[in-house]
Design an enzyme around this catalytic site. Structure first.
Site, PDB file in Angstrom:
ATOM      1  N   GLY A  14       0.769  -1.237   0.000  1.00 16.79           N
ATOM      2  CA  GLY A  14       0.000   0.000   0.000  1.00 16.79           C
ATOM      3  C   GLY A  14       0.799   1.285   0.000  1.00 16.79           C
ATOM      4  N   SER A  15       2.029   1.245  -0.525  1.00 19.97           N
ATOM      5  CA  SER A  15       2.812   2.482  -0.491  1.00 19.97           C
ATOM      6  C   SER A  15       2.227   3.538  -1.423  1.00 19.97           C
ATOM      7  CB  SER A  15       4.282   2.212  -0.816  1.00 19.97           C
ATOM      8  OG  SER A  15       4.448   1.836  -2.155  1.00 19.97           O
ATOM      9  N   ASN A  16       1.603   3.119  -2.515  1.00 19.44           N
ATOM     10  CA  ASN A  16       0.959   4.118  -3.382  1.00 19.44           C
ATOM     11  C   ASN A  16      -0.279   4.707  -2.717  1.00 19.44           C
ATOM     12  OD1 ASN A  16       2.174   4.505  -6.221  1.00 19.44           O
ATOM     13  ND2 ASN A  16       2.398   2.310  -5.837  1.00 19.44           N
ATOM     14  N   LYS A  67      -8.332 -13.222 -11.572  1.00 17.97           N
ATOM     15  CA  LYS A  67      -9.455 -12.275 -11.594  1.00 17.97           C
ATOM     16  C   LYS A  67     -10.417 -12.684 -10.486  1.00 17.97           C
ATOM     17  CE  LYS A  67     -11.977 -15.100 -14.899  1.00 17.97           C
ATOM     18  NZ  LYS A  67     -12.668 -15.226 -16.172  1.00 17.97           N
ATOM     19  N   MET A  94      -3.733  -6.884  -7.783  1.00 16.01           N
ATOM     20  CA  MET A  94      -3.065  -7.904  -8.592  1.00 16.01           C
ATOM     21  C   MET A  94      -4.020  -8.801  -9.377  1.00 16.01           C
ATOM     22  SD  MET A  94      -0.025  -7.033  -8.212  1.00 16.01           S
ATOM     23  CE  MET A  94       0.883  -8.403  -8.937  1.00 16.01           C
ATOM     24  N   ARG A  95      -5.196  -8.295  -9.696  1.00 12.74           N
ATOM     25  CA  ARG A  95      -6.138  -9.081 -10.506  1.00 12.74           C
ATOM     26  C   ARG A  95      -6.593  -8.274 -11.713  1.00 12.74           C
ATOM     27  NH1 ARG A  95      -8.055 -13.658  -7.704  1.00 12.74           N
ATOM     28  NH2 ARG A  95      -7.015 -13.649  -5.693  1.00 12.74           N
ATOM     29  N   ASN A 111      -5.118   2.917 -13.118  1.00 16.10           N
ATOM     30  CA  ASN A 111      -4.092   2.010 -12.576  1.00 16.10           C
ATOM     31  C   ASN A 111      -2.723   2.651 -12.707  1.00 16.10           C
ATOM     32  OD1 ASN A 111      -3.015  -0.489 -11.581  1.00 16.10           O
ATOM     33  ND2 ASN A 111      -2.398  -1.010 -13.665  1.00 16.10           N
ATOM     34  N   HIS A 113       1.252   1.324 -13.283  1.00 16.23           N
ATOM     35  CA  HIS A 113       2.017   0.130 -13.655  1.00 16.23           C
ATOM     36  C   HIS A 113       3.512   0.480 -13.625  1.00 16.23           C
ATOM     37  CE1 HIS A 113       2.840  -3.702 -15.551  1.00 16.23           C
ATOM     38  NE2 HIS A 113       3.707  -3.054 -16.318  1.00 16.23           N
TER      39      HIS A 113
END
Ligand code: GRF
Length: 195
Positions: A14-16, A67, A94-95, A111, A113
């Site tokens: 969760g750093s973002n 997913k 991660m899905r 998102n 990336h």
């Protein structure tokens, strides 16, 4: 004017999310995080949210690995709607995102990336960059569509790949760039979003 609400999805440390929450606290991002949801019950991102008094929920993904099962993703979308989310912010989720969520938030799912897309989509993009002996990599914020890191690019930050980089040292450099880029892009998006 009412603040725009962000629903954050993440599977990891969760750093973002922390960078986004800190930018809000500093007044650099005029929004509020209304809910944080994870597909991992003990994910660090849920702990970080609870420490900040933000609602944090675990949603069991069902039996698929890459997913959510459709009824689980419906439930996820409903939680986000009920929380009043205007944007869905993927922060280490991660899905793959599928129709239940994509249809509920058209062009409202973002998102980040860890590569300069379209280079190195998919898992462990920092390792892909080191293995390919790329001279540069970085991070990309993009809209989410049904593909793997294929949605329209909003912004990118480049970082160098050094000769002695390991996947870990490169990832750390990319993450520093992410923590600046993601809140800045969200600030622009929320500033011009209709409310
Ligand atoms: C980030 O590198 C992001 O680009 C990728 O997953 C990682 C999540 O890290 N999608 P964190 O959980 O935000 O620390």
């Amino acid at each position: 004017m009412a603040k725009l609400k962000l629903g954050v999805l993440g599977s990891g440390k969760g750093s973002n999310f922390r960078a986004i929450a800190d930018a809000i606290a500093r007044g650099e991002l005029d929004a509020e995080v209304c809910i944080v949801i994870s597909d991992i019950a003990d994910a660090g991102i849920l702990t970080l949210a609870r420490e900040r008094g933000i609602r944090a929920e675990f949603v069991h993904p069902g039996r698929f690995r890459t997913k959510m099962e459709p009824d689980r993703e419906h439930h996820l979308a409903q939680l986000l709607r009920d929380a009043g989310a205007d944007f869905v912010v993927l922060a280490g989720y991660m899905r793959m995102v599928k129709a239940p969520l994509l249809d509920a938030f058209p062009r409202r799912i973002i998102n980040i990336h860890p590569s300069l897309l379209p280079a190195f989509p998919g898992l462990d993009a920092w390792k892909q960059a080191v293995d390919a002996r790329a001279s540069k990599s970085g991070c990309t914020v993009h809209y989410v569509d049904s593909g793997m890191d294929t949605g329209e690019i909003i912004a990118r930050t480049e970082v160098p790949v050094l000769a002695d980089d390991t996947p870990e040292t490169l990832h750390a450099r990319i993450q520093s760039a992410e923590h600046n880029l993601y809140p800045a892009v969200l600030a622009q998006l929320t500033a011009r979003a209709p409310r």
